[in-house]
Design an enzyme around this catalytic site. Sequence first.
Site, PDB file in Angstrom:
ATOM      1  N   ASN A   1      12.817  31.286   5.209  1.00  0.00           N
ATOM      2  CA  ASN A   1      13.674  32.412   4.797  1.00  0.00           C
ATOM      3  C   ASN A   1      15.151  32.034   4.869  1.00  0.00           C
ATOM      4  OD1 ASN A   1      14.244  32.477   7.488  1.00  0.00           O
ATOM      5  ND2 ASN A   1      13.603  34.586   7.841  1.00  0.00           N
ATOM      6  N   LYS A  46      -7.534  31.740   7.910  1.00  0.00           N
ATOM      7  CA  LYS A  46      -8.930  32.223   7.925  1.00  0.00           C
ATOM      8  C   LYS A  46      -9.419  32.428   6.492  1.00  0.00           C
ATOM      9  CE  LYS A  46     -11.381  36.314   9.598  1.00  0.00           C
ATOM     10  NZ  LYS A  46     -10.935  37.490   8.832  1.00  0.00           N
ATOM     11  N   TYR A 101      12.024  34.451  22.810  1.00  0.00           N
ATOM     12  CA  TYR A 101      11.416  33.222  22.291  1.00  0.00           C
ATOM     13  C   TYR A 101      10.183  32.864  23.118  1.00  0.00           C
ATOM     14  CZ  TYR A 101      11.273  28.257  20.808  1.00  0.00           C
ATOM     15  OH  TYR A 101      10.916  27.024  20.312  1.00  0.00           O
ATOM     16  N   LYS A 133       6.316  32.887  21.848  1.00  0.00           N
ATOM     17  CA  LYS A 133       5.534  31.641  21.799  1.00  0.00           C
ATOM     18  C   LYS A 133       4.276  31.743  22.661  1.00  0.00           C
ATOM     19  CE  LYS A 133       7.955  29.098  18.967  1.00  0.00           C
ATOM     20  NZ  LYS A 133       7.376  28.589  17.712  1.00  0.00           N
TER      21      LYS A 133
END
Length: 322
Positions: free
Chosen positions: A33, A106, A146, A150
């Site tokens: 982005n 998936k 962050y 994570k």
Amino acid sequence: MKRVLVTGAAGFLGSHLCDRFIKEGYHVIGMDNLITGNLKNIEHLFKLEHFEFYHYDVSKFVHVPGKLDYILHFASPASPIDYLKIPIQTLKVGSLGTHNLLGLAKAKGACMLIASTSEVYGDPQVHPQPEDYWGNVNPVGPRGVYDEAKRFQEAMTMAYHTYHGVDTKIVRIFNTYGPRMRLNDGRVLPAFIGQALRGEDLTVFGDGSQTRSFCYVDDLVEGIYRLLLSDYHLPVNIGNPSEITIAQFAEEIIKLTGTNQKVTYKPLPADDPKQRQPDITLAKRILGWEPKVNRSEGLKITYDYFKGLSKEELYQSKHRFE
Ligand code: UDP
């Protein structure tokens, strides 16, 4: 031909991964982005038949036409200064972005590798850090957006593996450096080199006794490539165990740049880990991997890259969100 999707493709690590997969003969689909990424990092790939690019935010539903063999999720801000400026995007790309990409993996029957981090260990009380250490993270501190994204990302990835049978890989990346780091991302290496090139003092935070262990980007990419092709699903540390204090690192940069810059000391940011060093026993055993590039070689290549930047880039390098 195998097809791979790399998110964060215009970033530091993403762009090096795109290069590697092109070199290995894959069809590479880059996605970014461009909030912290820079198209300059992948400009050289646009002319290639087997590279395509989507300007897109993976925190929204992701669609990619055609088959996909691999997905590497490397989109995320990755420095404490970025998290402070764009905390919500940081949380979203690690959580919603990961969920969307696992759904895509998936649906396509693709193998998905996620970029996790040594930050899952927080300010570690075990040293060096092995994969089975659970960490010491402050969820509401400046790094929490962050670190917790994570950690959630790892949990979500394991759930898709065990519940949906998706082929997943988790790499825990320790401090990595090399060409294409953003000069203004706030990380210690570009900060120090930028300061030396502009003739400014090097800013050491705290007393400089905190340690880090820096891995050259080519070594990291090799470790990731091997992990992707392995059949191991639990987290694997990839990093260079050669540990150094930040004060020593400042001295190394001064020597490398041949400048006579002084060091000035600034307050240590909140929750700044006091020590960090990867235990890479597992990577050695299951991947036959260990770093090959020592710090003096890697720093020289990196310094040559930064020296090649224009004056304009060097001086407009105060943080992009300021
Ligand atoms: N640091 C520093 N001066 C700077 C930028 C960073 O002394 O101008 C310190 C920072 O406080 C930390 C270390 O260098 O202890 C590594 O910081 P970086 O942001 O590169 O990575 P991380 O802390 O996430 O490992």
